[in-house]
Design an enzyme around this catalytic site. Sequence first.
Site, PDB file in Angstrom:
ATOM      1  N   ASP A 158      34.813  20.281 -22.610  1.00  0.00           N
ATOM      2  CA  ASP A 158      34.747  21.180 -21.449  1.00  0.00           C
ATOM      3  C   ASP A 158      33.736  22.257 -21.809  1.00  0.00           C
ATOM      4  O   ASP A 158      34.017  23.127 -22.631  1.00  0.00           O
ATOM      5  CB  ASP A 158      36.118  21.795 -21.168  1.00  0.00           C
ATOM      6  N   ILE A 159      32.544  22.183 -21.212  1.00  0.00           N
ATOM      7  CA  ILE A 159      31.476  23.089 -21.651  1.00  0.00           C
ATOM      8  C   ILE A 159      31.796  24.551 -21.372  1.00  0.00           C
ATOM      9  O   ILE A 159      31.235  25.436 -21.996  1.00  0.00           O
ATOM     10  CB  ILE A 159      30.088  22.703 -21.072  1.00  0.00           C
ATOM     11  N   LEU A 218      23.167  11.045 -13.513  1.00  0.00           N
ATOM     12  CA  LEU A 218      22.050  11.113 -14.460  1.00  0.00           C
ATOM     13  C   LEU A 218      22.505  10.739 -15.868  1.00  0.00           C
ATOM     14  O   LEU A 218      21.805  10.031 -16.593  1.00  0.00           O
ATOM     15  CB  LEU A 218      21.452  12.531 -14.450  1.00  0.00           C
ATOM     16  N   TYR A 275      25.391  28.563  -6.344  1.00  0.00           N
ATOM     17  CA  TYR A 275      24.969  27.458  -7.217  1.00  0.00           C
ATOM     18  C   TYR A 275      23.646  27.809  -7.908  1.00  0.00           C
ATOM     19  O   TYR A 275      23.535  27.754  -9.139  1.00  0.00           O
ATOM     20  CB  TYR A 275      24.833  26.171  -6.396  1.00  0.00           C
TER      21      TYR A 275
END
Length: 295
Positions: free
Chosen positions: A36-37, A12, A125
């Site tokens: 790196d979130i 995306l 998830y």
Amino acid sequence: MKVAIIGSNGQLGSDLVRAFAENKDEVCPLTHANIDISNYESVRSALEKENLSVVVNTAAMHHVDNCERDPAAAYSVNSIGARNLALVTRDIGATLIHVSTDYVFDGKKTVPYLEEDAALPLNVYGNSKLAGESYVRTMNPRHFVVRTSALYGIHQCRAKGGRNFVELMLELARTRGKVRVVNDEFVSPTSTWILAQQILRLSQTDQFGLYHATSEGSCSWYEFAREIFDVAGVKVELEVAAAGDFPMKTPRPRYSVLENRRLKEVGLNLFGPWQNGLRQYLTDSELLPAAAAEA
Ligand SMILES: NC(=O)c1ccc[n+]([C@@H]2O[C@H](COP(=O)([O-])OP(=O)(O)OC[C@H]3O[C@@H](n4cnc5c(N)ncnc54)[C@H](OP(=O)(O)O)[C@@H]3O)[C@@H](O)[C@H]2O)c1
């Protein structure tokens, strides 16, 4: 408008970079090597000096079985990562557009899910993404949480690797001539290029909030495969299978069709029928023979 795209080399993210660039926005593409979130300091240092109006987050740990195996890693990216982005974007006065998933639902409904339906994820998830949504919604008022479903696009999905569903079906037809596909799991297949246009459109407004954003209509994976072969003009023996024929390690919703209720309410829904998105993707990706494209 200056826009950061996180996960800019993903399925995306790659289309988002193109969509914002074609709109003449200034794009700041950020790959995992740049940010790196899950690490607050990394998020702060990557974003705070850029004078950003909008940050779009596509980064996630979204291989469902890997999330189940390593919940700590899944939560650190999908939940704490979203929290870090919400905190930093709030502090720098930027809008956060955060991509989420149909897997926040348990799939027990038989009609499309609305934004206000109770989210009851079946797996790590979905739970970790739902917690991420909650951080975004409570920490930065300038947010869009965009739930989508069954993505396919020209660029490879980095988490899942290999081919997307469309490419896989065409490959199996070519190599085996016979394909079995489940007919009792339902989704709204959504092209990443159309979703990127939708996210671009939302970013130009201040209609903040939670949105469902998928192509219109729904199908089983079998029906999706049938359409792929029909549009591509591929002859193949297509057999119906049941989800139980391919036992999965991790539970998934059987029915995760989303209704774009809120996009329609605010007059911003750009999606057409999923069949149109598929045809456009097959043409753009040159998977469609010229004769089929003209039909
Ligand atoms: N694919 C689907 O069918 C689907 C369906 C519904 C919702 N979604 C959601 O849509 C979003 C985009 O999916 P996609 O298919 O475009 O995924 P993708 O191709 O796997 O792209 C994800 C990107 O995020 C990066 N990333 C992963 N962990 C990161 C971290 N800790 N910090 C910074 N970057 C990180 C990845 O880089 P590396 O590969 O280098 O780690 C990759 O560039 C995800 O939020 C997903 O939950 C996807």
